[in-house]
Design a protein around this motif. Structure first.
Motif, PDB file in Angstrom:
ATOM      1  N   ASP A  73       0.847  -1.198   0.000  1.00  0.00           N
ATOM      2  CA  ASP A  73       0.000   0.000   0.000  1.00  0.00           C
ATOM      3  C   ASP A  73       0.880   1.245   0.000  1.00  0.00           C
ATOM      4  N   TRP A  74       0.611   2.122  -0.958  1.00  0.00           N
ATOM      5  CA  TRP A  74       1.360   3.364  -1.107  1.00  0.00           C
ATOM      6  C   TRP A  74       0.423   4.543  -0.871  1.00  0.00           C
ATOM      7  N   GLN A  75       0.957   5.593  -0.270  1.00  0.00           N
ATOM      8  CA  GLN A  75       0.155   6.787  -0.006  1.00  0.00           C
ATOM      9  C   GLN A  75       0.771   8.000  -0.676  1.00  0.00           C
ATOM     10  N   ILE A  76      -0.080   8.800  -1.324  1.00  0.00           N
ATOM     11  CA  ILE A  76       0.341  10.114  -1.796  1.00  0.00           C
ATOM     12  C   ILE A  76       0.095  11.116  -0.680  1.00  0.00           C
ATOM     13  N   GLN A  77       1.159  11.752  -0.221  1.00  0.00           N
ATOM     14  CA  GLN A  77       1.047  12.831   0.760  1.00  0.00           C
ATOM     15  C   GLN A  77       1.245  14.139   0.008  1.00  0.00           C
ATOM     16  N   PRO A  78       0.165  14.888  -0.249  1.00  0.00           N
ATOM     17  CA  PRO A  78       0.278  16.087  -1.087  1.00  0.00           C
ATOM     18  C   PRO A  78       1.139  17.165  -0.434  1.00  0.00           C
ATOM     19  N   SER A  79       1.800  17.946  -1.278  1.00  0.00           N
ATOM     20  CA  SER A  79       2.550  19.099  -0.784  1.00  0.00           C
ATOM     21  C   SER A  79       1.611  20.174  -0.262  1.00  0.00           C
ATOM     22  N   ASP A  80       0.427  20.272  -0.858  1.00  0.00           N
ATOM     23  CA  ASP A  80      -0.580  21.248  -0.426  1.00  0.00           C
ATOM     24  C   ASP A  80      -1.269  20.725   0.831  1.00  0.00           C
ATOM     25  N   PRO A  81      -1.131  21.417   1.965  1.00  0.00           N
ATOM     26  CA  PRO A  81      -1.725  20.930   3.210  1.00  0.00           C
ATOM     27  C   PRO A  81      -3.246  20.888   3.188  1.00  0.00           C
ATOM     28  N   ASP A  82      -3.860  21.569   2.226  1.00  0.00           N
ATOM     29  CA  ASP A  82      -5.315  21.572   2.141  1.00  0.00           C
ATOM     30  C   ASP A  82      -5.850  20.359   1.369  1.00  0.00           C
ATOM     31  N   GLU A  83      -4.976  19.598   0.748  1.00  0.00           N
ATOM     32  CA  GLU A  83      -5.403  18.423  -0.005  1.00  0.00           C
ATOM     33  C   GLU A  83      -5.272  17.162   0.842  1.00  0.00           C
ATOM     34  N   ASP A  84      -6.155  16.212   0.615  1.00  0.00           N
ATOM     35  CA  ASP A  84      -6.160  14.969   1.387  1.00  0.00           C
ATOM     36  C   ASP A  84      -5.213  13.940   0.767  1.00  0.00           C
ATOM     37  N   PRO A  85      -4.664  13.052   1.594  1.00  0.00           N
ATOM     38  CA  PRO A  85      -3.838  11.960   1.059  1.00  0.00           C
ATOM     39  C   PRO A  85      -4.676  11.050   0.157  1.00  0.00           C
ATOM     40  N   PHE A  86      -3.981  10.275  -0.664  1.00  0.00           N
ATOM     41  CA  PHE A  86      -4.626   9.347  -1.598  1.00  0.00           C
ATOM     42  C   PHE A  86      -3.844   8.046  -1.559  1.00  0.00           C
ATOM     43  N   TRP A  87      -4.524   6.928  -1.856  1.00  0.00           N
ATOM     44  CA  TRP A  87      -3.909   5.616  -1.678  1.00  0.00           C
ATOM     45  C   TRP A  87      -3.868   4.809  -2.969  1.00  0.00           C
ATOM     46  N   TYR A  88      -2.791   4.041  -3.108  1.00  0.00           N
ATOM     47  CA  TYR A  88      -2.659   3.048  -4.175  1.00  0.00           C
ATOM     48  C   TYR A  88      -2.272   1.713  -3.547  1.00  0.00           C
ATOM     49  N   ARG A  89      -2.876   0.651  -4.009  1.00  0.00           N
ATOM     50  CA  ARG A  89      -2.453  -0.702  -3.617  1.00  0.00           C
ATOM     51  C   ARG A  89      -1.825  -1.360  -4.851  1.00  0.00           C
ATOM     52  N   ILE A  90      -0.556  -1.719  -4.718  1.00  0.00           N
ATOM     53  CA  ILE A  90       0.208  -2.295  -5.825  1.00  0.00           C
ATOM     54  C   ILE A  90       0.529  -3.740  -5.479  1.00  0.00           C
ATOM     55  N   SER A  91       0.038  -4.670  -6.290  1.00  0.00           N
ATOM     56  CA  SER A  91       0.227  -6.091  -6.015  1.00  0.00           C
ATOM     57  C   SER A  91       0.681  -6.817  -7.273  1.00  0.00           C
ATOM     58  N   ASN A  92       1.360  -7.933  -7.075  1.00  0.00           N
ATOM     59  CA  ASN A  92       1.840  -8.743  -8.195  1.00  0.00           C
ATOM     60  C   ASN A  92       0.684  -9.545  -8.780  1.00  0.00           C
ATOM     61  N   TYR A  93       0.545  -9.514 -10.115  1.00  0.00           N
ATOM     62  CA  TYR A  93      -0.562 -10.236 -10.750  1.00  0.00           C
ATOM     63  C   TYR A  93      -0.398 -11.739 -10.618  1.00  0.00           C
ATOM     64  N   GLY A  94       0.802 -12.250 -10.916  1.00  0.00           N
ATOM     65  CA  GLY A  94       0.958 -13.693 -10.905  1.00  0.00           C
ATOM     66  C   GLY A  94       2.376 -14.112 -11.185  1.00  0.00           C
ATOM     67  N   VAL A  95       2.518 -15.346 -11.644  1.00  0.00           N
ATOM     68  CA  VAL A  95       3.839 -15.942 -11.857  1.00  0.00           C
ATOM     69  C   VAL A  95       4.193 -16.011 -13.342  1.00  0.00           C
ATOM     70  N   PHE A  96       3.236 -16.404 -14.169  1.00  0.00           N
ATOM     71  CA  PHE A  96       3.512 -16.629 -15.584  1.00  0.00           C
ATOM     72  C   PHE A  96       3.373 -15.362 -16.419  1.00  0.00           C
ATOM     73  N   HIS A  97       2.586 -14.410 -15.961  1.00  0.00           N
ATOM     74  CA  HIS A  97       2.411 -13.134 -16.646  1.00  0.00           C
ATOM     75  C   HIS A  97       2.719 -12.031 -15.642  1.00  0.00           C
ATOM     76  N   CYS A  98       3.607 -11.120 -16.016  1.00  0.00           N
ATOM     77  CA  CYS A  98       4.145 -10.161 -15.048  1.00  0.00           C
ATOM     78  C   CYS A  98       3.622  -8.751 -15.287  1.00  0.00           C
ATOM     79  N   TRP A  99       2.792  -8.307 -14.394  1.00  0.00           N
ATOM     80  CA  TRP A  99       2.438  -6.901 -14.301  1.00  0.00           C
ATOM     81  C   TRP A  99       1.960  -6.636 -12.885  1.00  0.00           C
ATOM     82  N   ALA A 100       1.779  -5.367 -12.546  1.00  0.00           N
ATOM     83  CA  ALA A 100       1.270  -4.982 -11.232  1.00  0.00           C
ATOM     84  C   ALA A 100      -0.206  -4.657 -11.347  1.00  0.00           C
ATOM     85  N   ASN A 101      -1.004  -5.204 -10.451  1.00  0.00           N
ATOM     86  CA  ASN A 101      -2.390  -4.775 -10.323  1.00  0.00           C
ATOM     87  C   ASN A 101      -2.413  -3.552  -9.410  1.00  0.00           C
TER      88      ASN A 101
END
Length: 227
Positions: A73-101
């Motif tokens: 889990d990754w979080q964007i912490q904005p430089s602007d204090p008036d903006e809210d953080p945002f989240w990304y979940r980065i996971s491995n798709y599998g073994v035979f085909h390689c990309w991030a979900n």
């Protein structure tokens, strides 16, 4: 399948990449968070510095997917204090085909129910002591891009600066007026165009920090699969 672990070196938690005050003025008509979009993905199987990517051991007894960018889990912490953080979940798709979900949401607890899109981290090049990266999100219809930067280094990446995005000339596309909703985005036609934008944006104050938020399961390792 039997799972073993492949350890990588770690990047120091505190990056020393310095970003100057505004080096150039952005177009006031174009928001700093402008969506960058390509009608078809700019980077495909021919791209060498694309992560996750497949690996096979010399004796072909081990294979799987490995990544220079940590899963979790990754979080964007904005430089602007008036903006809210945002989240990304980065996971491995599998073994035979390689990309991030990649899932995205305004709150971490919402990530479990968010739609995921196949994505890749792309190393674009360097500018001085800075590495320029992009997150290519989605394949159909086309891909969206986040521009990222970090201090040069080896090992698993856990932290980026999130760069601004802007757009000029005919690349700016506008839809019909739709109440107060934004219908504008920046059309990126080629990898060279994306790199050119990144080189401009690294001179500006970043939008924020994109960083991995560890949990109890995070040990800085990437799975290696064996038959």
């Amino acid at each position: 399948m039997k799972a073993e672990n492949m350890r990588h070196w770690f990047v120091p938690a505190l990056l020393l990449l310095s970003t100057p005050a505004w080096a150039e003025e952005s177009d006031k008509e174009v928001p700093a968070g402008m969506i960058l979009h390509a009608d078809t993905p700019l980077f495909g199987d021919e791209t060498e510095d694309k992560w996750p990517q497949a690996f096979t051991s010399d004796d072909a007894k081990e294979f799987g997917c490995t990544s220079r960018v940590a899963f979790g889990d990754w979080q964007i912490q904005p430089s602007d204090p008036d903006e809210d953080p945002f989240w990304y979940r980065i996971s491995n798709y599998g073994v035979f085909h390689c990309w991030a979900n990649v899932a995205q949401a305004s709150a971490r607890e919402a990530l479990a129910h968010a739609e995921v899109v196949p994505s890749f981290f792309i190393f674009l090049g360097t500018q001085g002591a800075t590495e320029l990266w992009a997150l290519q999100k989605g394949a159909v219809p086309g891909s969206d891009y986040l521009l990222l930067a970090r201090e040069r280094g080896d090992g698993i990446i856990r932290r980026f600066f999130l760069l601004q995005r802007d757009c000029t000339g005919q690349a700016l596309r506008k839809g019909r007026q739709l109440d107060i909703l934004n219908t504008r985005y920046c059309h990126v036609a080629s990898p060279a165009d994306l790199l050119a934008i990144a080189r401009r944006m690294v001179k500006r104050q970043p939008l924020g920090i994109l960083a991995l938020v560890p949990d109890a399961k995070d040990d800085g390792e990437v799975d290696r699969q064996t038959p």
